[in-house]
Design an enzyme around this catalytic site. Sequence first.
Site, PDB file in Angstrom:
ATOM      1  N   THR A   1       0.786  -1.194   0.113  1.00 51.80           N
ATOM      2  CA  THR A   1       0.120  -0.034   0.026  1.00 51.80           C
ATOM      3  C   THR A   1       0.973   1.224  -0.134  1.00 51.80           C
ATOM      4  O   THR A   1       0.452   2.216  -0.551  1.00 51.80           O
ATOM      5  CB  THR A   1      -0.743  -0.038   1.178  1.00 51.80           C
ATOM      6  OG1 THR A   1      -1.710  -1.190   1.071  1.00 51.80           O
ATOM      7  CG2 THR A   1      -1.872   1.229   1.294  1.00 51.80           C
TER       8      THR A   1
ATOM      9  N   THR B   1       1.983  -4.560   4.812  1.00 51.59           N
ATOM     10  CA  THR B   1       2.143  -4.541   6.095  1.00 51.59           C
ATOM     11  C   THR B   1       1.852  -6.139   6.625  1.00 51.59           C
ATOM     12  O   THR B   1       2.214  -6.272   7.610  1.00 51.59           O
ATOM     13  CB  THR B   1       1.078  -3.331   6.596  1.00 51.59           C
ATOM     14  OG1 THR B   1      -0.201  -3.712   6.199  1.00 51.59           O
ATOM     15  CG2 THR B   1       1.382  -2.378   6.554  1.00 51.59           C
ATOM     16  N   ASP B   2       1.165  -6.776   5.712  1.00 51.22           N
ATOM     17  CA  ASP B   2       0.704  -8.185   5.977  1.00 51.22           C
ATOM     18  C   ASP B   2       1.869  -8.893   6.776  1.00 51.22           C
ATOM     19  O   ASP B   2       1.840  -9.682   7.753  1.00 51.22           O
ATOM     20  CB  ASP B   2       0.103  -8.802   4.995  1.00 51.22           C
ATOM     21  CG  ASP B   2      -1.423  -8.244   4.838  1.00 51.22           C
ATOM     22  OD1 ASP B   2      -1.693  -7.373   5.490  1.00 51.22           O
ATOM     23  OD2 ASP B   2      -2.164  -9.117   4.202  1.00 51.22           O
TER      24      ASP B   2
ATOM     25  N   LYS C   1       2.104  -7.334  13.518  1.00 56.81           N
ATOM     26  CA  LYS C   1       1.106  -6.736  13.222  1.00 56.81           C
ATOM     27  C   LYS C   1      -0.367  -7.103  13.903  1.00 56.81           C
ATOM     28  O   LYS C   1      -0.443  -8.334  13.865  1.00 56.81           O
ATOM     29  CB  LYS C   1       0.517  -7.136  11.507  1.00 56.81           C
ATOM     30  CG  LYS C   1      -0.488  -6.131  10.943  1.00 56.81           C
ATOM     31  CD  LYS C   1      -0.746  -6.336   9.618  1.00 56.81           C
ATOM     32  CE  LYS C   1      -2.037  -5.439   8.945  1.00 56.81           C
ATOM     33  NZ  LYS C   1      -1.971  -5.430   7.585  1.00 56.81           N
TER      34      LYS C   1
END
Lengths: 195, 429
Positions: B102, B177-178, B255
């Site tokens: 992203t 980010t995952d 996360k």
Amino acid sequence: MVKCGLEIHQQLATKKLFCECNSELSEEILYKFERVLRPTQSELGEIDRAALEESLKKRRFIYEVTPNSCLVEADEEPPHELNREALEIALKIALMLHAKIVDEIHVMRKIVIDGSNTSGFQRTALIAVDGYIDTFFGRVRIPTICLEEEAARKIEEKDGGVVYRLDRLGIPLVEISTSPDMKNGEQVKEVAERI
Amino acid sequence: MDTLRSKHIYKVKILSPNMEVEPGDLVEVKTKKGTFRGILMPKHEFSDENIIVLKLDNGYNIGLIPEEIKCIKKGIRRKKKSLYKFEKKDLPQISIISTGGTIASYIDYKTGAVHPALTAEDLIFSAPEIEEEANIKAFVLFNILSEDMNPLYWIQLARKIKDELKESHGVVIPHGTDTMSYTSAALSFMFSKLSGPVILVGAQRSSDRPSSDAYMNLISAVRVAKSDLGEVAVVMHATTSDDHCFIHRGTRVRKMHTSRRDAFKSVNSQPLGEVRGNKVIFYEGYRKVEEDVELYDKLDEKVSLIYYYPGMSGELMTRMLEGMDGAIIMGTGLGHISNEMIPLLKDFIRDGGVVGMSSQCIHGRVNLNVYSTGRKLKKIGVIPLEDMLPEVAYVKLMWLLGNFERDEVIKLLPQNLRGEISARRMIIW
């Protein structure tokens, strides 16, 4: 000659447009957070650095979280599906106003960076075009009927920021815009009342 | 993320008599309901296949079933640069190696659609102010979704970082980010010495929205990359407010939320520090940069990460261990699995496999001394992994098996090498 058009906003008493929060106002503040909104390229095209810095100075916002606001209003969770009930009401209104419903409804973003939307844009959808309403004084055209989300409620402006409350953000809103076809006050009154 | 995945391709055969039309072009569309004029938008993934999407003059997008499309004016395409370099005296050089995600997306301001950054210019586009912070050398190494990351990419990335640190003060890596914390753990182990900071950074809101966290995260990451931190770290929003970022140690971060800006947390430890405005503050105890870079870039991919749950069959456990050199188990509570599994693990360890035990509680330390199941596990050679995160343990075991002999692996797995294990855990968490 007088020429007059109307833009009517009607809040709907369903759940909010993109989450399961109740559409109501609240005086209970649970939490506050602070954000900065930045103009995107879509707004500026080629970015002018001086203009950018200037705009950033004015864009610190404090948001008050109420019991009827969740992560969606806080721009911390993607929007849920468009509320069915609100959509059905909007479609009914469109049919009653003899409008042509679009082949596929697309929710899009209208950039708003005064802080009234945590995301920096208002989600809005054009539902129907080319409607009309017949009045005693003649036909009034209704070019567009939209379904959109209400903005956050401005509480105060102070040094270094504007305070908004999230209770109102996301309440469904049907926006009906007429052409400037009305010729006198009586007609305006009639249209406003009928809609 | 959704928009990144859409293919922007129309399946419907567009009937355009004068010339070919593409998203971005001004077109006139004839339909049963009348004629509409507007900019042809990229196809929406959930759109019906007979529909085209048009942006009208009033800014609204609508879906239409076209009968005929006429091109009025072609859209303007941007020129692209593959390497971006901006030089200013007295500023350190920072390399930005983009991997995707992203944060590495940009908006096409004609159509409003989000595209992955394919060029260095796209990358800098969202935050031109970083040029005031450092001499930026930016380029795109991969353009992949975070979930498509794998150990082979980690190795390529590590080698690239080593190259960049020859001339740059630090490195910033925009990443989805995952799986960012897997990559940060892998890089942490692979580099036993670093001559500059290696900072991973991501965004939870894409840069096409004025509320995006991409800008603050990226500029904060660049500021940390200018420091004397000799570690791999992740820089992301500390809270839901746009006021400061945390600097998380690469082996401690996880996360912990699907969508919030402050999804990244340091687990079983405090963050290394924070970035507030242009101030970088380290709390305590971080490794400083060294003279040179030392890279151990081998990874053994034959490691399983096994989440135990009530009802898990012995057959499934056997299959997950088959052909593997090692396994990390996410046990319940202090580090337990059903007694039915114990003989299976015993055979696996006897045949040369290495098994480490972590906890699916995520927070807290495992302890195989408290209950009988734990003691049995310990007796057959299962290694309790203290308060190490399961995913970090998985990456660490891959790295150890890739670079060391079995005896050494068993000795090093429960030892603190890169800050991944601590002796004390605090009351406040």
